[in-house]
Design an enzyme around this catalytic site. Structure first.
Site, PDB file in Angstrom:
ATOM      1  CB  ILE A  74     -16.232   7.922  14.142  1.00 46.13           C
ATOM      2  CG1 ILE A  74     -15.351   7.031  15.032  1.00 46.13           C
ATOM      3  CG2 ILE A  74     -17.133   8.814  14.959  1.00 46.13           C
ATOM      4  CD1 ILE A  74     -14.323   7.786  15.872  1.00 46.13           C
ATOM      5  CB  ALA A  75     -19.448   3.346  13.520  1.00 46.43           C
ATOM      6  CD  GLU A 108     -22.963  17.254   8.255  1.00 49.39           C
ATOM      7  OE1 GLU A 108     -22.780  16.062   7.963  1.00 49.39           O
ATOM      8  OE2 GLU A 108     -22.632  18.196   7.522  1.00 49.39           O
ATOM      9  CG  ASN A 113     -24.697   9.964  18.830  1.00 52.06           C
ATOM     10  OD1 ASN A 113     -24.311   9.541  19.927  1.00 52.06           O
ATOM     11  ND2 ASN A 113     -24.305   9.450  17.681  1.00 52.06           N
ATOM     12  CE1 TYR A 120     -17.144  12.617  16.723  1.00 52.28           C
ATOM     13  CE2 TYR A 120     -19.363  13.527  16.736  1.00 52.28           C
ATOM     14  CZ  TYR A 120     -18.476  12.561  16.328  1.00 52.28           C
ATOM     15  OH  TYR A 120     -18.894  11.538  15.519  1.00 52.28           O
TER      16      TYR A 120
HETATM   17  C1  LIG Z   1     -19.553   7.293  19.302  1.00 55.42           C
HETATM   18  C2  LIG Z   1     -18.524   6.179  19.383  1.00 55.42           C
HETATM   19  C3  LIG Z   1     -17.689   6.151  18.124  1.00 55.42           C
HETATM   20  C4  LIG Z   1     -17.601   6.502  20.594  1.00 55.42           C
HETATM   21  O1  LIG Z   1     -16.594   5.516  20.677  1.00 55.42           O
HETATM   22  P1  LIG Z   1     -16.320   4.741  22.042  1.00 55.42           P
HETATM   23  O2  LIG Z   1     -15.144   3.864  21.825  1.00 55.42           O
HETATM   24  O3  LIG Z   1     -17.578   4.091  22.490  1.00 55.42           O
HETATM   25  O4  LIG Z   1     -15.934   5.927  23.019  1.00 55.42           O
HETATM   26  P2  LIG Z   1     -14.695   5.975  24.019  1.00 55.42           P
HETATM   27  O5  LIG Z   1     -14.710   4.774  24.905  1.00 55.42           O
HETATM   28  O6  LIG Z   1     -13.453   6.203  23.234  1.00 55.42           O
HETATM   29  O7  LIG Z   1     -15.037   7.246  24.890  1.00 55.42           O
HETATM   30  C5  LIG Z   1     -14.532   8.521  24.542  1.00 55.42           C
HETATM   31  C6  LIG Z   1     -15.460   9.588  25.070  1.00 55.42           C
HETATM   32  O8  LIG Z   1     -16.733   9.489  24.432  1.00 55.42           O
HETATM   33  C7  LIG Z   1     -17.763   9.833  25.371  1.00 55.42           C
HETATM   34  N1  LIG Z   1     -18.570   8.654  25.685  1.00 55.42           N
HETATM   35  C8  LIG Z   1     -18.272   7.354  25.402  1.00 55.42           C
HETATM   36  N2  LIG Z   1     -19.275   6.542  25.832  1.00 55.42           N
HETATM   37  C9  LIG Z   1     -20.199   7.347  26.396  1.00 55.42           C
HETATM   38  C10 LIG Z   1     -21.472   7.097  27.000  1.00 55.42           C
HETATM   39  N3  LIG Z   1     -21.967   5.845  27.109  1.00 55.42           N
HETATM   40  N4  LIG Z   1     -22.180   8.171  27.430  1.00 55.42           N
HETATM   41  C11 LIG Z   1     -21.703   9.427  27.313  1.00 55.42           C
HETATM   42  N5  LIG Z   1     -20.505   9.732  26.729  1.00 55.42           N
HETATM   43  C12 LIG Z   1     -19.761   8.688  26.301  1.00 55.42           C
HETATM   44  C13 LIG Z   1     -17.039  10.294  26.613  1.00 55.42           C
HETATM   45  O9  LIG Z   1     -16.749  11.671  26.476  1.00 55.42           O
HETATM   46  C14 LIG Z   1     -15.771   9.487  26.532  1.00 55.42           C
HETATM   47  O10 LIG Z   1     -14.730  10.034  27.277  1.00 55.42           O
HETATM   48  P3  LIG Z   1     -14.618   9.703  28.875  1.00 55.42           P
HETATM   49  O11 LIG Z   1     -14.625   8.200  28.973  1.00 55.42           O
HETATM   50  O12 LIG Z   1     -13.314  10.320  29.267  1.00 55.42           O
HETATM   51  O13 LIG Z   1     -15.811  10.317  29.513  1.00 55.42           O
HETATM   52  C15 LIG Z   1     -19.166   4.784  19.597  1.00 55.42           C
HETATM   53  O14 LIG Z   1     -19.874   4.784  20.800  1.00 55.42           O
HETATM   54  C16 LIG Z   1     -20.083   4.340  18.478  1.00 55.42           C
HETATM   55  O15 LIG Z   1     -19.680   3.613  17.580  1.00 55.42           O
HETATM   56  N6  LIG Z   1     -21.381   4.749  18.511  1.00 55.42           N
HETATM   57  C17 LIG Z   1     -22.343   4.383  17.462  1.00 55.42           C
HETATM   58  C18 LIG Z   1     -22.070   5.094  16.163  1.00 55.42           C
HETATM   59  C19 LIG Z   1     -22.168   6.602  16.311  1.00 55.42           C
HETATM   60  O16 LIG Z   1     -23.069   7.138  16.945  1.00 55.42           O
HETATM   61  N7  LIG Z   1     -21.210   7.305  15.679  1.00 55.42           N
HETATM   62  C20 LIG Z   1     -21.156   8.757  15.665  1.00 55.42           C
HETATM   63  C21 LIG Z   1     -21.895   9.260  14.472  1.00 55.42           C
HETATM   64  S1  LIG Z   1     -21.831  11.039  14.346  1.00 55.42           S
END
Ligand SMILES: CC(C)(COP(=O)(O)OP(=O)(O)OC[C@H]1O[C@@H](n2cnc3c(N)ncnc32)[C@H](O)[C@@H]1OP(=O)(O)O)[C@@H](O)C(=O)NCCC(=O)NCCS
Length: 150
Positions: A74-75, A108, A113, A120
């Site tokens: 997911i990204a 995984e 991260n 999750y």
């Molecule tokens: C991981 C990823 C998909 C999360 O999506 P996102 O849109 O940024 O996250 P959301 O805004 O929907 O946040 C959902 C939850 O994620 C967690 N989260 C999001 N940003 C965070 C941060 N900067 N630090 C800690 N937790 C965080 C929190 O639990 C958050 O819920 P909350 O806001 O109620 O605390 C995104 O950050 C991403 O693309 N990261 C890079 C790629 C990656 O690492 N993918 C996972 C591979 S396994």
């Protein structure tokens, strides 16, 4: 955010946009060919994209094999993170897996991260085993997480 958010199945026409997400998200990005094969040859694979005002800003993939689902990735584009789009996308994929008969989902994630792990955990994923040195760029361990769907 006064914008139109859409979720839909990924198609091969999305691959330029998906590759932009991919190379901006991972140190070992999947190739365009890998995505193409997922979309055209892997009968178990389902990929969704999320669009903001008709621009693809993220994707999530899942393999659904009988009653077990495996999130492949997911990204989101960096500038679209932290806006709850990842959470909304994950909810869609879990709903899809459930509809297709999955009873359990695994994935995984790098042990470092925490952002993804937090996401999750919000969906009930729990920590399982560690796969040692799973990521070949820095030999980082992978944490296996899983959730039983009710
Ligand atoms: C991981 C990823 C998909 C999360 O999506 P996102 O849109 O940024 O996250 P959301 O805004 O929907 O946040 C959902 C939850 O994620 C967690 N989260 C999001 N940003 C965070 C941060 N900067 N630090 C800690 N937790 C965080 C929190 O639990 C958050 O819920 P909350 O806001 O109620 O605390 C995104 O950050 C991403 O693309 N990261 C890079 C790629 C990656 O690492 N993918 C996972 C591979 S396994």
């Amino acid at each position: 955010m006064n914008k139109t958010i859409t979720f839909r199945n990924m198609s091969v026409d999305d691959l330029d946009d998906v590759m932009a997400v991919e190379v901006n998200s991972f140190t070992i990005p999947w190739s365009r060919e890998a995505f193409f094969n997922e979309l055209t040859k892997n009968q178990f694979a389902q990929y969704l994209v999320v669009e903001v005002d008709q621009k693809v800003v993220g994707y999530c993939g899942v393999w659904i094999i009988v009653d077990e689902a495996h999130i492949t990735n997911i990204a989101l584009l960096p500038e679209y993170r932290g806006m709850k789009l990842g959470e909304a996308l994950m909810a869609k994929v879990i709903e899809l897996a459930r509809e297709m008969g999955a009873m359990r989902i695994t994935l995984e994630v790098r042990v470092s991260n925490e952002r993804a792990q937090n996401l999750y955990r919000k969906f009930g994923f729990e920590e399982g085993a560690i796969r040692k040195q799973y990521y070949t760029d820095n030999m980082e361990d992978a944490l296996i997480m899983w959730v039983n769907l009710k």
